[in-house]
Design a protein around this motif. Structure first.
Motif, PDB file in Angstrom:
ATOM      1  N   GLU A   5       0.834  -1.207   0.000  1.00 54.85           N
ATOM      2  CA  GLU A   5       0.000   0.000   0.000  1.00 54.85           C
ATOM      3  C   GLU A   5       0.866   1.253   0.000  1.00 54.85           C
ATOM      4  N   LEU A   6       1.936   1.213   0.771  1.00 57.43           N
ATOM      5  CA  LEU A   6       2.859   2.339   0.847  1.00 57.43           C
ATOM      6  C   LEU A   6       3.532   2.588  -0.505  1.00 57.43           C
ATOM      7  N   ASP A   7       3.920   1.524  -1.179  1.00 53.91           N
ATOM      8  CA  ASP A   7       4.546   1.654  -2.500  1.00 53.91           C
ATOM      9  C   ASP A   7       3.610   2.325  -3.500  1.00 53.91           C
ATOM     10  N   VAL A   8       2.308   2.032  -3.415  1.00 54.71           N
ATOM     11  CA  VAL A   8       1.318   2.665  -4.298  1.00 54.71           C
ATOM     12  C   VAL A   8       1.228   4.162  -4.001  1.00 54.71           C
ATOM     13  N   VAL A   9       1.201   4.517  -2.719  1.00 58.49           N
ATOM     14  CA  VAL A   9       1.148   5.929  -2.325  1.00 58.49           C
ATOM     15  C   VAL A   9       2.379   6.665  -2.855  1.00 58.49           C
ATOM     16  N   ILE A  10       3.545   6.058  -2.718  1.00 57.33           N
ATOM     17  CA  ILE A  10       4.783   6.680  -3.192  1.00 57.33           C
ATOM     18  C   ILE A  10       4.762   6.825  -4.713  1.00 57.33           C
ATOM     19  N   GLU A  11       4.285   5.809  -5.400  1.00 57.51           N
ATOM     20  CA  GLU A  11       4.219   5.859  -6.864  1.00 57.51           C
ATOM     21  C   GLU A  11       3.306   6.999  -7.326  1.00 57.51           C
ATOM     22  N   LYS A  12       2.137   7.143  -6.696  1.00 58.38           N
ATOM     23  CA  LYS A  12       1.215   8.233  -7.035  1.00 58.38           C
ATOM     24  C   LYS A  12       1.831   9.593  -6.719  1.00 58.38           C
ATOM     25  N   HIS A  13       2.551   9.650  -5.593  1.00 60.35           N
ATOM     26  CA  HIS A  13       3.201  10.898  -5.189  1.00 60.35           C
ATOM     27  C   HIS A  13       4.274  11.300  -6.200  1.00 60.35           C
ATOM     28  N   GLU A  14       5.070  10.343  -6.621  1.00 63.90           N
ATOM     29  CA  GLU A  14       6.116  10.638  -7.606  1.00 63.90           C
ATOM     30  C   GLU A  14       5.510  11.119  -8.921  1.00 63.90           C
ATOM     31  N   LYS A  15       4.374  10.559  -9.296  1.00 63.51           N
ATOM     32  CA  LYS A  15       3.677  10.996 -10.506  1.00 63.51           C
ATOM     33  C   LYS A  15       3.160  12.425 -10.317  1.00 63.51           C
ATOM     34  N   TRP A  16       2.635  12.728  -9.135  1.00 64.85           N
ATOM     35  CA  TRP A  16       2.171  14.077  -8.816  1.00 64.85           C
ATOM     36  C   TRP A  16       3.315  15.079  -8.918  1.00 64.85           C
ATOM     37  N   LEU A  17       4.484  14.696  -8.401  1.00 64.38           N
ATOM     38  CA  LEU A  17       5.646  15.576  -8.485  1.00 64.38           C
ATOM     39  C   LEU A  17       6.099  15.766  -9.934  1.00 64.38           C
ATOM     40  N   ARG A  18       6.024  14.700 -10.688  1.00 62.73           N
ATOM     41  CA  ARG A  18       6.528  14.700 -12.064  1.00 62.73           C
ATOM     42  C   ARG A  18       5.620  15.483 -13.016  1.00 62.73           C
ATOM     43  N   ASP A  19       4.325  15.192 -13.007  1.00 68.26           N
ATOM     44  CA  ASP A  19       3.456  15.806 -14.016  1.00 68.26           C
ATOM     45  C   ASP A  19       2.143  16.371 -13.462  1.00 68.26           C
ATOM     46  N   GLY A  20       1.947  16.289 -12.151  1.00 70.38           N
ATOM     47  CA  GLY A  20       0.744  16.854 -11.546  1.00 70.38           C
ATOM     48  C   GLY A  20      -0.495  15.979 -11.646  1.00 70.38           C
ATOM     49  N   TYR A  21      -0.389  14.798 -12.224  1.00 66.22           N
ATOM     50  CA  TYR A  21      -1.559  13.935 -12.412  1.00 66.22           C
ATOM     51  C   TYR A  21      -1.727  12.863 -11.343  1.00 66.22           C
ATOM     52  N   GLY A  22      -0.725  12.673 -10.546  1.00 66.96           N
ATOM     53  CA  GLY A  22      -0.847  11.680  -9.476  1.00 66.96           C
ATOM     54  C   GLY A  22      -1.549  12.283  -8.273  1.00 66.96           C
ATOM     55  N   GLU A  23      -1.075  11.926  -7.110  1.00 66.71           N
ATOM     56  CA  GLU A  23      -1.699  12.408  -5.879  1.00 66.71           C
ATOM     57  C   GLU A  23      -0.620  12.644  -4.840  1.00 66.71           C
ATOM     58  N   ARG A  24      -0.653  13.819  -4.231  1.00 65.03           N
ATOM     59  CA  ARG A  24       0.323  14.136  -3.184  1.00 65.03           C
ATOM     60  C   ARG A  24       0.165  13.140  -2.038  1.00 65.03           C
ATOM     61  N   ALA A  25       1.279  12.636  -1.545  1.00 59.41           N
ATOM     62  CA  ALA A  25       1.255  11.658  -0.446  1.00 59.41           C
ATOM     63  C   ALA A  25       0.771  12.315   0.837  1.00 59.41           C
TER      64      ALA A  25
END
Length: 170
Positions: A5-25
Protein backbone atom coordinates in the motif's frame (compact mmCIF):
# COMPACT_ATOMS: atom_id res chain seq x y z
CA UNK A 1 -0.27 0.41 6.22
CA UNK A 2 1.59 -2.47 4.62
CA UNK A 3 4.55 -2.08 2.25
CA UNK A 4 2.50 -2.73 -0.92
CA UNK A 5 0.00 0.00 0.00
CA UNK A 6 2.86 2.34 0.85
CA UNK A 7 4.55 1.65 -2.50
CA UNK A 8 1.32 2.66 -4.30
CA UNK A 9 1.15 5.93 -2.33
CA UNK A 10 4.78 6.68 -3.19
CA UNK A 11 4.22 5.86 -6.86
CA UNK A 12 1.22 8.23 -7.03
CA UNK A 13 3.20 10.90 -5.19
CA UNK A 14 6.12 10.64 -7.61
CA UNK A 15 3.68 11.00 -10.51
CA UNK A 16 2.17 14.08 -8.82
CA UNK A 17 5.65 15.58 -8.49
CA UNK A 18 6.53 14.70 -12.06
CA UNK A 19 3.46 15.81 -14.02
CA UNK A 20 0.74 16.85 -11.55
CA UNK A 21 -1.56 13.93 -12.41
CA UNK A 22 -0.85 11.68 -9.48
CA UNK A 23 -1.70 12.41 -5.88
CA UNK A 24 0.32 14.14 -3.18
CA UNK A 25 1.26 11.66 -0.45
CA UNK A 26 -0.83 12.23 2.65
CA UNK A 27 0.68 9.94 5.25
CA UNK A 28 -0.21 12.10 8.22
CA UNK A 29 -0.65 10.00 11.35
CA UNK A 30 0.05 6.82 9.38
CA UNK A 31 1.59 3.86 11.19
CA UNK A 32 4.83 3.42 9.26
CA UNK A 33 6.86 1.69 11.94
CA UNK A 34 9.83 -0.16 10.40
CA UNK A 35 8.61 0.75 6.87
CA UNK A 36 11.12 0.66 4.03
CA UNK A 37 11.15 4.12 2.48
CA UNK A 38 14.77 3.95 1.38
CA UNK A 39 15.39 6.05 -1.70
CA UNK A 40 11.75 7.18 -1.86
CA UNK A 41 10.94 10.56 -3.33
CA UNK A 42 8.76 12.06 -0.60
CA UNK A 43 9.49 15.67 -1.45
CA UNK A 44 6.60 17.87 -0.18
CA UNK A 45 4.78 14.83 1.31
CA UNK A 46 2.63 15.19 4.42
CA UNK A 47 4.09 12.94 7.10
CA UNK A 48 2.92 15.05 10.03
CA UNK A 49 2.28 12.98 13.12
CA UNK A 50 3.31 9.77 11.33
CA UNK A 51 4.84 6.95 13.36
CA UNK A 52 8.13 6.33 11.54
CA UNK A 53 9.80 4.62 14.48
CA UNK A 54 12.56 2.38 13.15
CA UNK A 55 11.71 3.22 9.52
CA UNK A 56 14.37 3.06 6.83
CA UNK A 57 14.47 6.52 5.23
CA UNK A 58 18.02 6.18 3.96
CA UNK A 59 18.67 8.32 0.89
CA UNK A 60 15.00 9.41 0.82
CA UNK A 61 14.21 12.81 -0.67
CA UNK A 62 12.34 14.59 2.12
CA UNK A 63 12.83 18.14 0.88
CA UNK A 64 10.01 20.39 2.07
CA UNK A 65 8.23 17.36 3.62
CA UNK A 66 6.03 18.00 6.65
CA UNK A 67 7.39 15.83 9.44
CA UNK A 68 6.01 17.97 12.25
CA UNK A 69 5.12 15.85 15.24
CA UNK A 70 6.35 12.68 13.55
CA UNK A 71 7.92 9.91 15.61
CA UNK A 72 11.30 9.31 13.97
CA UNK A 73 12.86 7.53 16.94
CA UNK A 74 15.50 5.04 15.76
CA UNK A 75 14.81 5.85 12.10
CA UNK A 76 17.60 5.49 9.57
CA UNK A 77 18.05 8.87 7.88
CA UNK A 78 21.44 8.09 6.41
CA UNK A 79 21.92 10.21 3.30
CA UNK A 80 18.36 11.58 3.44
CA UNK A 81 17.76 15.08 2.10
CA UNK A 82 15.93 17.13 4.72
CA UNK A 83 16.29 20.55 3.07
CA UNK A 84 13.50 22.81 4.28
CA UNK A 85 11.66 19.88 5.89
CA UNK A 86 9.40 20.79 8.80
CA UNK A 87 10.73 18.84 11.80
CA UNK A 88 9.04 20.88 14.50
CA UNK A 89 8.06 18.77 17.50
CA UNK A 90 9.28 15.59 15.79
CA UNK A 91 10.83 12.89 18.00
CA UNK A 92 14.43 12.85 16.79
CA UNK A 93 15.99 10.57 19.40
CA UNK A 94 18.38 7.78 18.42
CA UNK A 95 18.32 8.50 14.70
CA UNK A 96 21.05 7.42 12.30
CA UNK A 97 22.11 10.89 11.09
CA UNK A 98 25.05 9.80 8.97
CA UNK A 99 25.41 11.86 5.77
CA UNK A 100 22.07 13.65 6.22
CA UNK A 101 21.79 16.49 3.71
CA UNK A 102 21.10 20.07 4.88
CA UNK A 103 21.44 19.57 8.63
CA UNK A 104 24.51 19.89 10.80
CA UNK A 105 24.26 17.03 13.29
CA UNK A 106 26.88 16.32 15.93
CA UNK A 107 26.41 13.07 17.85
CA UNK A 108 28.74 11.93 20.61
CA UNK A 109 28.69 8.68 22.57
CA UNK A 110 29.20 9.07 26.30
CA UNK A 111 29.73 6.31 28.83
CA UNK A 112 27.00 6.84 31.44
CA UNK A 113 25.01 4.74 33.84
CA UNK A 114 23.03 3.46 30.85
CA UNK A 115 26.24 2.68 28.96
CA UNK A 116 27.12 4.44 25.75
CA UNK A 117 24.45 7.07 25.87
CA UNK A 118 24.37 9.38 22.85
CA UNK A 119 24.09 13.17 22.99
CA UNK A 120 23.04 14.70 19.68
CA UNK A 121 22.87 18.35 18.64
CA UNK A 122 21.00 19.44 15.48
CA UNK A 123 22.39 22.91 14.83
CA UNK A 124 19.79 24.30 12.43
CA UNK A 125 16.94 23.28 14.75
CA UNK A 126 18.86 24.10 17.96
CA UNK A 127 17.65 20.77 19.35
CA UNK A 128 19.56 18.51 21.74
CA UNK A 129 18.63 14.86 22.33
CA UNK A 130 19.84 12.22 24.74
CA UNK A 131 18.02 9.11 25.90
CA UNK A 132 14.36 10.11 26.11
CA UNK A 133 15.19 13.84 26.34
CA UNK A 134 14.71 16.31 23.50
CA UNK A 135 14.84 20.09 23.88
CA UNK A 136 16.96 23.23 24.04
CA UNK A 137 20.41 23.51 25.58
CA UNK A 138 19.00 25.20 28.68
CA UNK A 139 16.40 22.45 29.06
CA UNK A 140 19.15 19.84 28.68
CA UNK A 141 21.23 21.47 31.40
CA UNK A 142 18.19 21.61 33.70
CA UNK A 143 17.49 17.94 32.99
CA UNK A 144 21.10 16.99 33.77
CA UNK A 145 21.01 18.96 37.03
CA UNK A 146 17.72 17.33 38.10
CA UNK A 147 18.48 13.80 36.95
CA UNK A 148 22.07 13.61 38.21
CA UNK A 149 21.99 16.00 41.17
CA UNK A 150 23.74 13.41 43.36
CA UNK A 151 26.40 12.37 40.84
CA UNK A 152 28.92 15.15 40.21
CA UNK A 153 31.18 12.85 38.17
CA UNK A 154 28.39 11.98 35.71
CA UNK A 155 27.25 15.61 35.49
CA UNK A 156 30.82 16.59 34.64
CA UNK A 157 30.89 14.01 31.81
CA UNK A 158 27.72 15.47 30.31
CA UNK A 159 29.05 19.02 30.52
CA UNK A 160 32.37 18.02 28.92
CA UNK A 161 30.46 16.50 25.98
CA UNK A 162 28.25 19.59 25.68
CA UNK A 163 31.34 21.82 25.65
CA UNK A 164 32.94 19.61 23.01
CA UNK A 165 29.86 19.79 20.79
CA UNK A 166 29.63 23.56 21.14
CA UNK A 167 33.28 23.92 20.13
CA UNK A 168 32.79 21.64 17.13
CA UNK A 169 29.74 23.49 15.79
CA UNK A 170 31.51 26.87 15.65
Amino acid sequence: MNQAELDVVIEKHEKWLRDGYGERANLSYADLRRADLSGANLRRADLSGANLRGANLSYADLRRADLSGANLRRANLRGANLSYANLSYADLNWINWRDVVSLTVIAVQINTTRKNNQITYIKELEIWTTGCFQGTLEELKTSIENTHKDNEKLKAKYYRVIDFILQEEE
